[in-house]
Design a protein around this motif. Structure first.
Motif, PDB file in Angstrom:
ATOM      1  N   LEU A  86       8.069 -10.931  -0.495  1.00  0.00           N
ATOM      2  CA  LEU A  86       6.759 -10.292  -0.622  1.00  0.00           C
ATOM      3  C   LEU A  86       6.140 -10.016   0.734  1.00  0.00           C
ATOM      4  O   LEU A  86       5.541  -8.956   0.976  1.00  0.00           O
ATOM      5  CB  LEU A  86       5.813 -11.158  -1.462  1.00  0.00           C
ATOM      6  N   LEU A  87       6.329 -11.007   1.669  1.00  0.00           N
ATOM      7  CA  LEU A  87       5.752 -10.842   3.006  1.00  0.00           C
ATOM      8  C   LEU A  87       6.424  -9.689   3.740  1.00  0.00           C
ATOM      9  O   LEU A  87       5.765  -8.910   4.446  1.00  0.00           O
ATOM     10  CB  LEU A  87       5.894 -12.151   3.792  1.00  0.00           C
ATOM     11  N   ARG A  88       7.763  -9.575   3.558  1.00  0.00           N
ATOM     12  CA  ARG A  88       8.487  -8.496   4.233  1.00  0.00           C
ATOM     13  C   ARG A  88       8.060  -7.135   3.694  1.00  0.00           C
ATOM     14  O   ARG A  88       7.832  -6.185   4.468  1.00  0.00           O
ATOM     15  CB  ARG A  88       9.987  -8.695   4.016  1.00  0.00           C
ATOM     16  N   LEU A  95       0.937  -2.989   3.246  1.00  0.00           N
ATOM     17  CA  LEU A  95       0.003  -3.359   2.193  1.00  0.00           C
ATOM     18  C   LEU A  95      -1.037  -4.318   2.744  1.00  0.00           C
ATOM     19  O   LEU A  95      -0.766  -5.103   3.644  1.00  0.00           O
ATOM     20  CB  LEU A  95       0.754  -4.025   1.037  1.00  0.00           C
ATOM     21  N   LYS A  96      -2.231  -4.276   2.174  1.00  0.00           N
ATOM     22  CA  LYS A  96      -3.269  -5.193   2.635  1.00  0.00           C
ATOM     23  C   LYS A  96      -3.133  -6.548   1.945  1.00  0.00           C
ATOM     24  O   LYS A  96      -3.246  -7.594   2.590  1.00  0.00           O
ATOM     25  CB  LYS A  96      -4.661  -4.616   2.360  1.00  0.00           C
ATOM     26  N   TYR A  97      -2.905  -6.553   0.640  1.00  0.00           N
ATOM     27  CA  TYR A  97      -2.702  -7.794  -0.109  1.00  0.00           C
ATOM     28  C   TYR A  97      -1.540  -7.590  -1.074  1.00  0.00           C
ATOM     29  O   TYR A  97      -1.409  -6.542  -1.705  1.00  0.00           O
ATOM     30  CB  TYR A  97      -3.959  -8.194  -0.897  1.00  0.00           C
ATOM     31  N   ASP A 117       0.431 -17.614   8.471  1.00  0.00           N
ATOM     32  CA  ASP A 117      -0.424 -18.800   8.550  1.00  0.00           C
ATOM     33  C   ASP A 117      -1.776 -18.494   9.187  1.00  0.00           C
ATOM     34  O   ASP A 117      -2.787 -19.090   8.816  1.00  0.00           O
ATOM     35  CB  ASP A 117       0.288 -19.893   9.350  1.00  0.00           C
ATOM     36  N   ASN A 118      -1.791 -17.573  10.171  1.00  0.00           N
ATOM     37  CA  ASN A 118      -3.050 -17.287  10.862  1.00  0.00           C
ATOM     38  C   ASN A 118      -3.841 -16.152  10.210  1.00  0.00           C
ATOM     39  O   ASN A 118      -4.832 -15.680  10.748  1.00  0.00           O
ATOM     40  CB  ASN A 118      -2.786 -16.933  12.334  1.00  0.00           C
ATOM     41  N   GLU A 119      -3.394 -15.698   9.056  1.00  0.00           N
ATOM     42  CA  GLU A 119      -4.072 -14.600   8.362  1.00  0.00           C
ATOM     43  C   GLU A 119      -5.104 -15.179   7.405  1.00  0.00           C
ATOM     44  O   GLU A 119      -4.804 -16.061   6.609  1.00  0.00           O
ATOM     45  CB  GLU A 119      -3.047 -13.759   7.595  1.00  0.00           C
ATOM     46  N   GLY A 120      -6.331 -14.702   7.482  1.00  0.00           N
ATOM     47  CA  GLY A 120      -7.398 -15.227   6.638  1.00  0.00           C
ATOM     48  C   GLY A 120      -7.314 -14.711   5.219  1.00  0.00           C
ATOM     49  O   GLY A 120      -6.748 -13.652   4.947  1.00  0.00           O
TER      50      GLY A 120
END
Length: 535
Positions: A86-88, A95-97, A117-120
């Motif tokens: 999904l992340l790839r 994509l935004k989400y 990890d650093n993404e809010g």
């Protein structure tokens, strides 16, 4: 004169301003339509991207694992592989989400939420979160109805301008167990639209300006200049001598309607010449006719008794009458006169038609009725003789409705006859006004050899008789409603004790109040007779 000319705007300036205003309006309209079309097209494009990615993920993820992750909240190798997948996809497509949830009745239950990890804003497995915007209905709809193409467009401060797609994830039994959710940011659309609008507006304005300039010069040559020549001709026509109008020319040769208009203008100038040459004679003739009508009005009014009190030495009765013709002269008439010292005659009549013919017929009818009355005939014989005379040589086909009564003053006996006229109203000294019902005879001058019948009644001190023509009851307001007999009777009873000299003006004022300024189409004539009983 110069100040008046400065106030007038030039036609070519107004025309040019109108074309420029049209260009601005068209530019704004085209820009708005094109912008809306572009925005709609981009929204469909991003919605399709979001839906395609959500569907691919829904087909990829093993639906049988989702209930287990929801219960245990334990991440295994398969969970981590799907998360990397999904992340790839999120990173590659932009994509935004990208997340997977179970849409419960009131909240979303997160299974995957792709992010670093650093993404809010990234939710861990098992996180519960409220729906936002219109998400609840549409997400629950996608979950409960697998296979539908479910798209949501939102624009708010918290998440921005998003195109969201939701696709149900099915287990091996074909049941929906979760949703594959994709949010695509469309914030760049607004930036693209700004530049797009600027380019479109510049192109449209440039094209419109070229069109306006070219069209203006063409209109100026083919329309504005000929109009200027017509205007100059119109302004100089008043300064020309009358003789010069006979061969007045404008000199426009455009081969179109303006040339026809100039020819019509020249023809008008020649007609004006003929009109002016005949104007003096026509004006004199109209003044002569007006003077004759004025004389006729005075003659007619002088023929009717108009001095009140009419019999100042007679205390046995009081009488008062009024007439207001619809034209300069009318066909109504009233009359009252002493036949002898003990008999008073009252007459109320209405000639068909209006104007001079009716007035002339009125004079004849009034004269005949009075002459036969003073010859000693009864009211019935008076009408019979007058009808015979009026029928002779009545080629115009006029007729008269008439009502006549003769009062024997010493006894109060009142003999009356009706020739097709409105029934009068009678008020006894201790009662109210009531319509005097009797069978009317035929109108005067309508048919030869008619025999009229008369009726009698007794009048006593305090009794009042009110006579009128149909101009009273048939007065109409602006909606063509009639004044009517009922309203007439009501106003008379409301003022039954008022003197006759005041009663008739009160009725006339009530008619004016009813008609509300509507034009008067018929003569309005009234007469009142009251027995006083004096000696």
């Amino acid at each position: 004169m110069k100040q008046k000319q400065r106030k007038k705007g030039k036609l070519q300036t107004k025309f040019l301003l109108g074309l420029l205003a049209l260009a601005v309006v068209l530019s704004l309209a085209l820009g708005t339509v094109i912008t809306q079309k572009y925005r709609s097209s981009m929204e469909r494009y991003y919605a399709k991207v979001a839906f395609d990615e959500a569907k691919i993920a829904a087909d990829t993820i093993d639906g049988d694992t989702i209930p287990r992750y929801a219960q245990t909240l334990t991440k295994d190798n398969y969970y981590n592989e799907i998360n990397k997948y999904l992340l790839r996809i999120k990173s590659t497509v932009g994509l935004k989400y990208f997340y997977v949830v179970i849409p419960y009745e009131d909240q979303m239950y997160y299974i995957w939420d792709a992010g670093t990890d650093n993404e809010g804003g990234i939710c861990e497995i098992g996180t519960r979160e409220d729906y936002y915007g219109g998400g609840r209905e549409i997400m629950r709809g996608a979950f409960l109805n697998p296979g539908e193409e479910t798209i949501l467009i939102t624009n708010n401060e918290e998440y921005g301008y998003l195109a969201s797609a939701y696709v149900a994830i099915l287990d091996s039994a074909g049941n929906a167990v979760g949703l594959s959710c994709v949010d695509v940011s469309m914030d760049m659309i607004n930036e693209q639209i700004s530049g797009f609008i600027a380019a479109i507006v510049l192109i449209i304005v440039g094209v419109m300006l070229l069109f306006v300039v070219g069209y203006f010069f063409m209109i100026r040559l083919t329309v504005l200049r000929p109009i200027y020549l017509l205007n100059r001709a119109a302004s100089t026509i008043t300064s020309e001598e009358v003789e010069a109008l006979s061969d007045f020319t404008v000199g426009i040769q455009t081969g179109d309607e303006l040339e026809s208009l100039s020819e019509a203008f020249e023809h008008m100038a020649r007609d004006l010449y003929h009109y002016i040459t005949n104007l003096t004679a026509v004006t004199a003739e109209k003044e002569r006719i007006g003077a004759e009508l004025n004389v006729a009005t005075h003659i007619q009014s002088s023929m009717l008794p108009c001095i009140f009190p009419a019999f100042p030495t007679r205390e046995e009765f009081d009488i008062y009458a009024t007439m207001q013709p619809a034209k300069e002269v009318g066909g109504d008439f009233y009359d009252f006169f002493l036949i002898d010292n003990d008999h008073l005659a009252v007459v109320m009549a209405d000639v068909s038609g209006k104007g001079v013919p009716a007035a002339l017929f009125m004079v004849i009818a009034k004269t005949l009725i009075k002459n036969y009355s003073q010859a000693g005939l009864t009211p019935a014989d008076v009408f019979t003789a007058a009808n015979r005379q009026l029928c002779e040589n009545n080629e115009a086909g006029l007729f008269v409705t008439a009502w006549m009564g003769v009062l024997e003053i010493s006894t109060g006996k009142f003999t009356y006859v009706n020739a097709g006229h409105n029934p009068p109203l009678i008020k006894r000294h201790d009662g109210k006004f009531e319509y005097l019902k009797c069978r009317p005879g035929f109108v005067l001058a309508g048919m030869e050899d008619i025999k009229y019948r008369q009726n009698e009644l007794e009048l006593h001190a305090g009794d009042t008789i009110y006579l009128y023509t149909d101009g009273v009851t048939e007065a109409t307001d602006t909606l063509n409603a009639l004044y009517g007999e009922e309203r007439l009777q009501k106003i008379l009873n409301q003022n039954a004790s008022v003197a006759l000299v005041d009663l008739l003006p009160i009725v006339r004022a009530d008619i004016d109040l009813f008609v509300k300024g509507a034009p008067q189409f018929d003569d309005i004539t009234m007469l009142g007779l009251r027995i006083s009983g004096g000696k």
